[in-house]
Design a protein around this motif. Structure first.
Motif, short mmCIF file in Angstrom:
data_model
loop_
_atom_site.label_atom_id
_atom_site.label_comp_id
_atom_site.label_asym_id
_atom_site.label_seq_id
_atom_site.Cartn_x
_atom_site.Cartn_y
_atom_site.Cartn_z
N ASP A 1 0.85 -1.19 0.00
CA ASP A 1 0.00 0.00 0.00
C ASP A 1 0.89 1.24 0.00
O ASP A 1 1.10 1.89 1.02
CB ASP A 1 -0.91 -0.03 1.23
CG ASP A 1 -1.89 1.13 1.28
OD1 ASP A 1 -1.99 1.87 0.28
OD2 ASP A 1 -2.55 1.31 2.33
N PRO B 1 -9.48 -10.07 0.29
CA PRO B 1 -8.46 -9.02 0.41
C PRO B 1 -7.06 -9.62 0.53
O PRO B 1 -6.87 -10.67 1.14
CB PRO B 1 -8.86 -8.28 1.69
CG PRO B 1 -10.33 -8.57 1.86
CD PRO B 1 -10.51 -9.97 1.34
N ASP C 1 -7.63 -2.60 2.19
CA ASP C 1 -7.06 -3.50 1.19
C ASP C 1 -6.10 -2.79 0.23
O ASP C 1 -5.63 -3.39 -0.73
CB ASP C 1 -8.15 -4.23 0.42
CG ASP C 1 -9.10 -3.28 -0.34
OD1 ASP C 1 -8.79 -2.06 -0.42
OD2 ASP C 1 -10.13 -3.76 -0.84
N TYR D 1 -11.66 -6.70 -4.49
CA TYR D 1 -11.17 -8.03 -4.17
C TYR D 1 -12.30 -8.92 -3.65
O TYR D 1 -13.14 -8.47 -2.86
CB TYR D 1 -10.12 -7.96 -3.06
CG TYR D 1 -8.78 -7.39 -3.45
CD1 TYR D 1 -7.89 -8.13 -4.23
CD2 TYR D 1 -8.39 -6.12 -3.01
CE1 TYR D 1 -6.65 -7.61 -4.57
CE2 TYR D 1 -7.14 -5.59 -3.36
CZ TYR D 1 -6.29 -6.35 -4.14
OH TYR D 1 -5.06 -5.85 -4.47
#
Length: 338
Positions: A89, A109, A96, A106
């Motif tokens: 991320d 996730p 997620d 997703y």
């Protein structure tokens, strides 16, 4: 050419990588697509070989468990219909790792992994059969440690060091590795057509000089270098980096700008975004307001967090989202340029 087996091997060390400055990427002809990266292949055709800065990498069969570590690798995979089991991320979205600019979701996730520092044991625990790291620092040690997993690692393309992998190369590399080359080519064509439409509708953007900058949580400013994701977005619109900033030495994908030299941000259009905070401190900064272009109404402050992050994502989804939300403001600012 390096062909690697699919089974995960024991890990020997943990990964540590460093980054100098991280955000937390018509009638006039647009930029020609780059020639680097894997050529589109028939979807599902394996084995496939992808050229990288570390040599050719062969993916022997359709990946089933993909770990996406590079900047926007996860959302690029999702755009191609593949859900990674692990993701990084980079923009600190949370959850997620998907911002509102990503229309895909997703079903399960992914495990969220590190960005600058990756826990290789956590990656190995996911039993990946492919690792994507196509937009990253390009640090050889990072790549070598990931390669100890014993699975194909698709790293940055040649010239992609310091997070400078362009969106076309990322899309083609990820598409080839996933057996979705034709779909990647379709998405590339669609985004190119969106940029072409924006250029045609806003001829005042063609040749307009621009500086794209950011202010971090410490109150430090920087201007993004030519070839960085933010500047690439603006270049696709026909704009050009201010020659004054282009002449400055870059540190990675940006150039620090001291508060005493804020006039370096002056251009036909000046774009600014906050990193890690809202835009209030920029709005209230008298030095920002004193930049000539800003004082003349030609500053574009990306105060909306979603728009700012989509602009930074340098992905198909991010830029599709950012185009309709930034081009009108950029065009209005360019129209005021002397």
């Amino acid at each position: 050419m390096n062909s690697v087996p699919r089974r995960t091997l024991p890990l020997l060390a943990a990964l540590a990588a460093a980054l100098a400055l991280v955000a937390g990427c018509g009638t006039a002809a647009g930029p020609a697509p780059g020639d680097a990266g894997a050529a589109p292949a028939a979807d599902g055709a394996f084995p496939v070989t992808i050229p990288t800065a570390f040599g050719d990498v062969t993916v022997p069969e359709q990946p089933q468990r993909v770990v996406a570590l590079g900047w926007s690798d996860a959302e690029t995979a999702l755009a191609l219909g593949v859900e990674p089991v692990g993701a990084a991320d980079w923009l600190a979205v949370g959850g997620d790792g998907l911002g509102p600019w990503v229309p895909q979701t997703y079903r399960t996730p992914p495990t969220i992994l590190g960005t600058l520092e990756v826990d290789l044991e956590a990656v190995a625990a996911l039993e990946p059969d492919l690792v994507l790291d196509t937009r990253a620092s390009g640090d050889r040690d990072r790549y070598d440690r990931l390669a100890q997993l014993g699975v194909p690692v698709v790293g940055i393309p040649a010239g992609g060091e310091n997070y400078l992998t362009d969106w076309r190369d990322q899309l083609r590399s990820v598409g080839a590795a996933l057996g979705r080359g034709a779909e990647a080519a379709r998405l590339q064509s669609e985004l190119e057509q969106r940029f072409a439409g924006a250029r045609e509708a806003n001829p005042q953007l063609q040749g307009a000089t621009v500086v794209s900058g950011a202010r971090n949580t410490l109150g430090e400013y920087a201007a993004y270098a030519d070839g960085s994701g933010r500047m690439e977005f603006l270049t696709e619109l026909g704009m050009t980096l201010s020659p004054t900033v282009a002449a400055l030495p870059a540190e990675g994908f940006s150039t620090p700008i001291s508060r005493e030299r804020m006039n370096l941000f002056d251009a036909d259009v000046t774009v600014m975004q906050p990193i890690g905070k809202d835009a209030t401190e920029i709005e209230n900064d008298p030095l920002w307001k004193a930049v000539p272009s800003v004082a003349d109404g030609r500053g574009v402050l990306l105060s909306d967090r979603d728009v700012s992050q989509a602009f930074s994502a340098a992905s198909v989804q991010g830029w599709t989202f950012a185009l309709e939300r930034t081009v009108p403001r950029l065009a209005d600012a360019a129209a005021k340029a002397p």
